[in-house]
Enzyme design. Structure first.
Site, PDB file in Angstrom:
ATOM      1  N   SER A  23      -0.880  -4.597 -13.064  1.00  0.00           N
ATOM      2  CA  SER A  23       0.338  -3.572 -12.428  1.00  0.00           C
ATOM      3  C   SER A  23       1.747  -4.699 -12.585  1.00  0.00           C
ATOM      4  O   SER A  23       2.619  -3.992 -13.244  1.00  0.00           O
ATOM      5  CB  SER A  23       0.012  -3.381 -10.911  1.00  0.00           C
ATOM      6  N   GLY A 100      -2.054   5.272 -17.241  1.00  0.00           N
ATOM      7  CA  GLY A 100      -1.461   6.309 -16.341  1.00  0.00           C
ATOM      8  C   GLY A 100      -0.200   5.461 -15.571  1.00  0.00           C
ATOM      9  O   GLY A 100       0.859   6.235 -15.512  1.00  0.00           O
ATOM     10  N   SER A 173       0.427   6.886  -3.284  1.00  0.00           N
ATOM     11  CA  SER A 173       0.508   6.338  -4.938  1.00  0.00           C
ATOM     12  C   SER A 173       1.484   5.407  -5.188  1.00  0.00           C
ATOM     13  O   SER A 173       2.770   6.078  -5.194  1.00  0.00           O
ATOM     14  CB  SER A 173       0.557   7.748  -5.737  1.00  0.00           C
ATOM     15  N   GLN A 175       2.314   4.650  -8.092  1.00  0.00           N
ATOM     16  CA  GLN A 175       2.841   4.770  -9.380  1.00  0.00           C
ATOM     17  C   GLN A 175       3.832   6.099  -9.195  1.00  0.00           C
ATOM     18  O   GLN A 175       4.910   5.931  -9.658  1.00  0.00           O
ATOM     19  CB  GLN A 175       1.713   5.383 -10.422  1.00  0.00           C
ATOM     20  N   ASP A 320      -8.757   0.463  -6.582  1.00  0.00           N
ATOM     21  CA  ASP A 320      -9.385   0.151  -7.785  1.00  0.00           C
ATOM     22  C   ASP A 320     -10.652  -0.432  -7.585  1.00  0.00           C
ATOM     23  O   ASP A 320     -11.210  -0.884  -8.498  1.00  0.00           O
ATOM     24  CB  ASP A 320      -8.135  -0.611  -8.586  1.00  0.00           C
ATOM     25  N   ARG A 351     -14.392   8.762 -10.446  1.00  0.00           N
ATOM     26  CA  ARG A 351     -14.831   7.649 -10.016  1.00  0.00           C
ATOM     27  C   ARG A 351     -15.838   8.017  -9.024  1.00  0.00           C
ATOM     28  O   ARG A 351     -16.983   7.189  -8.952  1.00  0.00           O
ATOM     29  CB  ARG A 351     -14.140   6.682  -9.767  1.00  0.00           C
ATOM     30  N   ARG A 393     -13.196   0.318 -15.133  1.00  0.00           N
ATOM     31  CA  ARG A 393     -13.785  -0.110 -13.757  1.00  0.00           C
ATOM     32  C   ARG A 393     -15.218   0.350 -13.782  1.00  0.00           C
ATOM     33  O   ARG A 393     -15.991  -0.504 -12.991  1.00  0.00           O
ATOM     34  CB  ARG A 393     -12.861   0.219 -12.619  1.00  0.00           C
TER      35      ARG A 393
HETATM   36  C1  S3P Z   1      -1.136   1.194 -10.037  1.00  0.00           C
HETATM   37  C2  S3P Z   1      -1.352   2.005  -8.856  1.00  0.00           C
HETATM   38  C3  S3P Z   1      -2.588   2.799  -8.522  1.00  0.00           C
HETATM   39  C4  S3P Z   1      -3.941   2.151  -9.229  1.00  0.00           C
HETATM   40  C5  S3P Z   1      -3.422   1.827 -10.810  1.00  0.00           C
HETATM   41  C6  S3P Z   1      -2.159   1.054 -11.013  1.00  0.00           C
HETATM   42  C7  S3P Z   1       0.395   0.578 -10.284  1.00  0.00           C
HETATM   43  O1  S3P Z   1      -2.596   4.115  -8.831  1.00  0.00           O
HETATM   44  O2  S3P Z   1      -4.800   2.701  -8.950  1.00  0.00           O
HETATM   45  O3  S3P Z   1      -4.689   1.140 -11.337  1.00  0.00           O
HETATM   46  O4  S3P Z   1       0.301  -0.208 -11.048  1.00  0.00           O
HETATM   47  O5  S3P Z   1       1.241   1.123  -9.544  1.00  0.00           O
HETATM   48  P1  S3P Z   1      -2.005   5.161  -8.036  1.00  0.00           P
HETATM   49  O6  S3P Z   1      -0.591   5.024  -7.680  1.00  0.00           O
HETATM   50  O7  S3P Z   1      -2.460   6.435  -8.636  1.00  0.00           O
HETATM   51  O8  S3P Z   1      -2.546   5.122  -6.665  1.00  0.00           O
END
Ligand code: S3P
Length: 459
Positions: A23, A100, A173, A175, A320, A351, A393
């Site tokens: 991240s 993602g 989230s 993200q 995660d 998952r 994972r």
């Molecule tokens: C992440 C946020 C998480 C995590 C992903 C990395 C990030 O996802 O599962 O591996 O770097 O902001 P979500 O925002 O979909 O929960």
């Protein structure tokens, strides 16, 4: 298709260093690329996912110079030189691979640019919902086009001048929170995101590192648009989500004592330590440097684990780690229940379904719920042929399960591991061979370039 064959555990090493945090590495190259000037980044995670973010920034005008590579020739120490917040229109589709994080964070950055761009991904990423970022960015005035109801990739973003909004996240989230904050960063006025539950705060910390003020008031996080970031060198701590595999392997091995060094200890990411303590592991974690992102070491002493309940507010903090915690549940006496984790259904694969299927193939009783599962642990696991479903994972969690199974465990399609943990197989090998003579045992330091590890050793 590469395959991993795992044999039973022979011994647990005493020290490990895992590669840089995924991240933080994504954000480091994105934000450095938006600065005017040069940032040195050390211990960058040279995984496929993070390299997509680096390449994306390069396609939009940032330059980078590699100062050190890992054993695969990928950058772990580099400088990134940006030319400010206004990027150059990319001449081609931005390829996000499996990532993602690249696609969602980049959506926020691209929505506020004065050009149209398209991002694409691999088959797994192309199935994941981008509507969750399209909704708030559309409210700000950007136009996003994607495939079907989920607005999946490829997505085209018609960027432009946006309007600041206050947005309440419908799901926990980081993200999506980050996408809105990054769009707000380049938008006049104050943009606020309200999160239902605290999620990882790397965007907030990394923006502050580059002198961009982000204010938190309870669950509301605000940013004023137009702040110019200042380049500032940074060291990326090891990824606790990668350390998680070995923390569980050691926790489930009575008599073992394993220290993970120079690992990130951001409190929005350390939920796994609380869960393992509840399961009976003895854990000591110490923050050694806390400039921005806390970094330190974790020592875990193994024992006989017992089942626990994982749910509620804790979920975003362990999201995660849930596949490997489910494996810990299978190794523990009694029942482990995971609830409130429906988000797992929209990760690199579903998952919940993947973990339940693989645990059952190893002889574990699992009941699957819409938002989690119940695992009856403590019975002997047996080796089986398992699918990774192309999910890094899942592949790594079941490689660790294989260490505790009778016979050989085969995991198919393991090239996905390089998404987040290049060098995983080498570390796994250490658990499958007899210990070296203690006189000649040396700490296992991986992925950290020699001059960095020497400097860290002196610290
Ligand atoms: C992440 C946020 C998480 C995590 C992903 C990395 C990030 O996802 O599962 O591996 O770097 O902001 P979500 O925002 O979909 O929960």
């Amino acid at each position: 298709m590469s395959q991993l064959k795992v044999r039973s555990l022979k011994h647990v090493p005493t020290e490990l260093i895992v590669p840089g945090d995924k991240s933080i590495s994504h954000r480091a190259v994105m934000f450095a690329g938006l600065c005017e000037g040069t940032t040195l980044i050390e211990n960058f995670l040279s995984s496929d996912d993070c390299l997509c973010s680096l390449d994306a920034m390069k396609a939009m005008g940032a330059e980078y110079e590699v100062l050190q590579t890992d054993s695969r020739g990928k950058p772990v120490k580099l400088t990134v030189t940006g030319h400010g917040m206004q990027l150059k229109a990319p001449s081609e589709t931005i390829e996000c691979g499996n990532s993602g994080t690249t696609m969602r964070l980049m959506s926020g950055i691209l929505a506020a640019q004065s050009f149209t761009s398209t991002m694409a991904g691999d088959p797994s990423l192309s199935k994941r919902p981008m509507k969750r970022v399209a909704d708030p960015l559309s409210l700000m005035g950007a136009r996003l086009e994607g495939q079907g109801e989920k607005i999946s990739a490829p997505i085209t973003i018609h960027g432009g001048e946006l309007e600041a909004i206050t947005y309440t996240l419908p799901m926990a989230s980081a993200q999506v929170k980050s996408a809105v904050l990054l769009a707000g960063w380049n938008t006049p006025g104050k943009t606020t995101v309200v999160e239902p539950v605290t999620t990882r705060d790397h965007t907030e910390r990394l923006l502050a590192h580059f002198d961009v003020k982000v204010v938190r008031d309870g669950h509301a996080i605000s940013i004023y648009g137009g702040q110019k970031p200042q380049p500032k060198d940074l060291f990326v701590p090891g990824d606790i989500s990668s350390a998680a595999f070995w923390l569980v392997a050691a926790a489930a091995s009575p008599g073992a004592s394993l220290t993970i060094k120079k690992v990130g200890l951001n409190p929005t990411r350390t939920g796994i330590l609380n869960v393992l303590v509840r399961m009976g592991a003895r854990i000591n974690d110490t923050v050694e440097t806390s400039d921005g992102e806390p970094c330190g070491h974790i020592t875990v002493q193994g024992g006989n684990l017992v089942g626990t309940e994982i749910g509620g507010l804790e979920i975003p903090n362990v999201i995660d780690e849930l596949p490997i915690l489910a494996v810990a549940g299978a190794l523990a006496r009694g029942v482990t229940v995971i609830r409130d984790a429906k988000e797992l259904r929209v990760k690199e694969t579903d998952r919940i379904a993947a973990v339940a299927r693989n645990l059952r193939l190893m002889g574990v009783h699992v009941e699957e719920f819409d938002d989690g599962m119940e695992i009856t642990g403590g019975l002997d696991l047996h080796g089986a042929e398992l699918e990774s479903y192309g999910d890094h994972r899942i592949a790594m969690a079941f490689a660790v399960a294989g260490l505790f199974a009778e016979g050989v465990t085969t995991i198919n399609e393991t090239e996905c591991i390089s998404t987040s943990y290049p060098g995983f197989e080498k570390h796994l090998e250490l658990f499958q061979r007899e210990p070296l003579d203690p006189e000649t045992t040396i700490p296992v330091i991986s992925s950290i370039p020699s001059e960095v590890s020497e400097r860290l050793a002196k610290d």
